[in-house]
Design an enzyme around this catalytic site. Sequence first.
Site, mmCIF file in Angstrom:
data_model
loop_
_atom_site.group_PDB
_atom_site.id
_atom_site.type_symbol
_atom_site.label_atom_id
_atom_site.label_comp_id
_atom_site.label_asym_id
_atom_site.label_seq_id
_atom_site.Cartn_x
_atom_site.Cartn_y
_atom_site.Cartn_z
ATOM 1 N N ARG A 227 58.887 41.270 40.897
ATOM 2 C CA ARG A 227 58.040 41.963 42.070
ATOM 3 C C ARG A 227 59.183 41.803 43.275
ATOM 4 N NH1 ARG A 227 55.435 44.505 39.158
ATOM 5 N NH2 ARG A 227 53.049 44.496 38.987
ATOM 6 N N HIS A 275 61.522 51.012 39.135
ATOM 7 C CA HIS A 275 59.947 50.434 38.574
ATOM 8 C C HIS A 275 60.008 50.878 37.050
ATOM 9 C CE1 HIS A 275 56.302 47.997 39.623
ATOM 10 N NE2 HIS A 275 56.548 48.025 38.219
HETATM 11 P P1 NAP Z 1 52.586 35.471 33.337
HETATM 12 O O1 NAP Z 1 52.244 35.621 31.556
HETATM 13 O O2 NAP Z 1 51.069 35.381 34.279
HETATM 14 O O3 NAP Z 1 53.508 34.523 33.569
HETATM 15 C C1 NAP Z 1 53.993 34.324 35.097
HETATM 16 C C2 NAP Z 1 54.971 32.986 34.983
HETATM 17 O O4 NAP Z 1 55.063 32.697 36.326
HETATM 18 C C3 NAP Z 1 54.209 31.836 34.304
HETATM 19 O O5 NAP Z 1 55.231 30.900 33.646
HETATM 20 C C4 NAP Z 1 53.960 30.928 35.652
HETATM 21 O O6 NAP Z 1 54.072 29.510 35.302
HETATM 22 C C5 NAP Z 1 54.949 31.365 36.396
HETATM 23 N N1 NAP Z 1 54.690 31.049 37.747
HETATM 24 C C6 NAP Z 1 53.600 31.655 38.581
HETATM 25 N N2 NAP Z 1 53.742 31.101 39.810
HETATM 26 C C7 NAP Z 1 54.705 30.312 39.918
HETATM 27 C C8 NAP Z 1 55.074 29.412 40.959
HETATM 28 N N3 NAP Z 1 54.488 29.328 42.230
HETATM 29 N N4 NAP Z 1 56.178 28.457 40.575
HETATM 30 C C9 NAP Z 1 56.787 28.619 39.461
HETATM 31 N N5 NAP Z 1 56.384 29.575 38.481
HETATM 32 C C10 NAP Z 1 55.444 30.179 38.601
HETATM 33 O O7 NAP Z 1 53.044 36.994 33.774
HETATM 34 P P2 NAP Z 1 54.100 37.927 32.923
HETATM 35 O O8 NAP Z 1 53.243 38.901 32.085
HETATM 36 O O9 NAP Z 1 55.020 37.314 32.040
HETATM 37 O O10 NAP Z 1 54.372 38.972 34.065
HETATM 38 C C11 NAP Z 1 55.312 38.538 35.006
HETATM 39 C C12 NAP Z 1 55.513 39.425 36.115
HETATM 40 O O11 NAP Z 1 56.400 40.558 35.759
HETATM 41 C C13 NAP Z 1 54.140 40.207 36.254
HETATM 42 O O12 NAP Z 1 53.353 39.550 37.413
HETATM 43 C C14 NAP Z 1 54.537 41.429 37.168
HETATM 44 O O13 NAP Z 1 54.775 41.326 38.549
HETATM 45 C C15 NAP Z 1 56.021 41.576 36.394
HETATM 46 N N6 NAP Z 1 56.140 43.096 35.616
HETATM 47 C C16 NAP Z 1 56.830 43.963 35.971
HETATM 48 C C17 NAP Z 1 57.108 44.995 35.298
HETATM 49 C C18 NAP Z 1 58.031 45.971 35.623
HETATM 50 O O14 NAP Z 1 57.946 47.320 34.920
HETATM 51 N N7 NAP Z 1 59.059 45.902 36.594
HETATM 52 C C19 NAP Z 1 56.148 45.218 34.123
HETATM 53 C C20 NAP Z 1 55.384 44.354 33.935
HETATM 54 C C21 NAP Z 1 55.135 43.063 34.695
HETATM 55 P P3 NAP Z 1 52.947 28.822 34.345
HETATM 56 O O15 NAP Z 1 53.512 29.142 33.025
HETATM 57 O O16 NAP Z 1 52.961 27.331 34.552
HETATM 58 O O17 NAP Z 1 51.418 29.200 34.673
#
Ligand code: NAP
Length: 312
Positions: A227, A275
């Site tokens: 993001r 994006h």
């Molecule tokens: P997810 O499964 O919820 O994983 C989030 C990761 O971030 C987890 O490992 C979490 O830690 C870690 N995290 C959260 N808060 C943190 C903090 N304060 N300090 C350190 N680590 C932290 O999410 P995901 O499915 O992988 O997706 C990640 C992000 O990618 C989405 O939220 C979205 O913003 C982005 N995204 C972008 C696109 C694009 O097209 N550009 C597409 C899809 C998603 P824990 O494992 O300990 O919970």
Amino acid sequence: MPITVFFAAGPANWAEYRAPLNAAFAEAGLDVAMSDSAPDPAAVDYIVFAPGGIIEDFGPFMNCKAVLNLWAGVERLVTNPTLTQPLARMVDWGLTEGMVEYVVGHVLRHHLGMDAHFHGQDGVWRNSVLPPLARERPVAMLGLGELGQAAGRALTALNFPVMGWSRSAKDIGGIDCHSGEDGLAHVLTRAEIVVLLLPLTDGTRNILNAERLALLPKGAVIINPGRGPLIDDTALLSPLDAGQIGHATLDVFRTEPLPPDHPYWAHPNVTVTPHIAADTRPSSSSQVIAENIRRGEAGEPFLHLVDRSRGY
Ligand code: NAP
């Protein structure tokens, strides 16, 4: 009585999702009546939603069993005080595969120094600069969730040494996992390429600020498909100008579309992608939505529920 699903993800998504969702409901044996126009809110069992969708106030949907988001990121939904129903985010194998391809592609571009050959065809045979092997190029994966783990695993399969950082401590085969402020400093001081796959929360906003950017080795590359507000834009521009940061490939921004006069567009060491890193795929994500409705009807726990207190 059919299950009432309100598709509140906007007209463009309706055109794309209507057929795959109905096919997935039928395949799951669900008798669903789905509509994209506002039905009696009290009669709605499930809402399929996307940011920019047509509901601001979820209050009237008092019998809704879950709001099923089409996107992985939920930062604009978790702060809506009217949304008290369970909220599920999207975890979709099609989306995950897309993100893995984006991350691997952009890591390899920078690792192999491809730009020098794309932009330098001037008749001069320069064969003195060879890239190191992937095993000599440390990569930091900030975020080890669905997407970060999948991208990290793909990079380890190519022999990149991958260091990961997450909120909670983890043990993932092949990835050197860290957490906490010290863990972040550890990975940033060693990473030649940093990939951000964190959700946007109060704990991650501006996580790459001036102080942390200064920890990176000279010439490090940043790839952000997470993001936009994860990076302090002002703090990134000066080390990019100075060459302290070698390149930033950015897919997400504070304001989208990125305004035409934003300095990122013209910066020689910034690549803007609009994006497009990973889109939710209608066919695979429709199966996820159908499975969650099946679970709701069977009294089973929903998949991919968002924890409101964590914000993701
Ligand atoms: P997810 O499964 O919820 O994983 C989030 C990761 O971030 C987890 O490992 C979490 O830690 C870690 N995290 C959260 N808060 C943190 C903090 N304060 N300090 C350190 N680590 C932290 O999410 P995901 O499915 O992988 O997706 C990640 C992000 O990618 C989405 O939220 C979205 O913003 C982005 N995204 C972008 C696109 C694009 O097209 N550009 C597409 C899809 C998603 P824990 O494992 O300990 O919970």
